[in-house]
Enzyme design. Sequence first.
Site, mmCIF file in Angstrom:
data_model
loop_
_atom_site.group_PDB
_atom_site.id
_atom_site.type_symbol
_atom_site.label_atom_id
_atom_site.label_comp_id
_atom_site.label_asym_id
_atom_site.label_seq_id
_atom_site.Cartn_x
_atom_site.Cartn_y
_atom_site.Cartn_z
ATOM 1 N N HIS A 140 0.839 -1.205 0.000
ATOM 2 C CA HIS A 140 0.000 0.000 0.000
ATOM 3 C C HIS A 140 0.874 1.256 0.000
ATOM 4 C CE1 HIS A 140 -3.408 2.609 1.438
ATOM 5 N NE2 HIS A 140 -2.404 3.246 2.010
ATOM 6 N N GLU A 141 1.900 1.284 0.856
ATOM 7 C CA GLU A 141 2.765 2.460 0.937
ATOM 8 C C GLU A 141 3.612 2.616 -0.327
ATOM 9 O OE1 GLU A 141 2.186 4.545 3.100
ATOM 10 O OE2 GLU A 141 0.974 3.304 4.426
ATOM 11 N N HIS A 144 1.564 4.259 -2.926
ATOM 12 C CA HIS A 144 1.524 5.719 -2.765
ATOM 13 C C HIS A 144 2.729 6.354 -3.458
ATOM 14 C CE1 HIS A 144 -1.950 6.543 -0.404
ATOM 15 N NE2 HIS A 144 -1.562 5.888 0.675
ATOM 16 N N GLU A 213 -6.366 7.013 -0.751
ATOM 17 C CA GLU A 213 -6.293 5.785 0.032
ATOM 18 C C GLU A 213 -6.967 4.626 -0.693
ATOM 19 O OE1 GLU A 213 -4.479 5.277 2.727
ATOM 20 O OE2 GLU A 213 -3.835 7.349 2.531
#
Length: 319
Positions: A140-141, A144, A213
């Site tokens: 997930h990071e 980003h 998100e």
Amino acid sequence: MYKQITSNKRKSIALMFGFIFFYAGLGFVASLWVGNAAIFIAIGVAVMMVIFNLYMGDDLVVLVSGARQLTRKEEAPELWRMVENLAITSGLPMPRLYVIQDASPNAFAAGRNPKQAIVCCTTGLLERLDEEELEGVLAHEMSHVRNYDVRLMTWAAVLAGSIALLADILLRMLFFSDNRGSNPLVLVAVIVSAILAPIAAILIQMAISRKREFVADASGAELTRYPQGLASALETIAADQEPSPKLANNAIAHLMISPALKRKGNVSKMFSTHPPTEERVARLMEMAGGVPHQHESQTEGRAYAGLNLAEPADTAPIA
């Protein structure tokens, strides 16, 4: 996905110019009461904040969070290996890795581009998640970073905060100015603008953060091919009932994978940096076909015996 990256780059530029016009608008309204000096103050703050965002945003995040950099793979071999593999899979450079000594499970990414990116986890996250859950959070990071979300969200946060600062300066200028003969309607317009502008800027920032998100959840699931790992991790993080004072900071709250600032009520959702966890988990479980995550024991080396967080790390700014 490449369309999303291009879109984020465009939105970063549009956001920067949009906030500059916001500054100019505030300065113009204030100049009607206190004179042309207000315009120059507004433009000066705008230019200063843009330069600050470009060159010091990621280092400020590290400073505020109290994170310490991992300089050797031996300090955290499992974490290093996961991030390295995800970087290869996503075609990104290896980011700088940081760890925060904090029992609250959370993580974030920052940096103005993939070459300058950092990925940071708390010790609480590393201790509570199993391997597939941790990989889901890291994916997930990394998403980003790949999608340029970190630049967009960092710029939005700092620029929104600077508008609040500018509005406060303008209100103080009104208080100390002596323009009793001026049109009182102008005074009302200045006060209303100074009050509403920061609120509008924060709402824009929060809306941008919430949308990013959802995109990062989907991108992270694409990287791992295992969406239920991230879904389970989000549930574990959300179940934490003791938010950390260190992470509950408005300057970095929007960067976290899950909100460190606990808010309740429907009205507060407008001011939330993240969409509801239940909605994020539901979307991920739909991608997983409803198959739940099977928890496994944490792998060896999760204690990170070689990691000394008491020693300050070298966090010199990268040009």
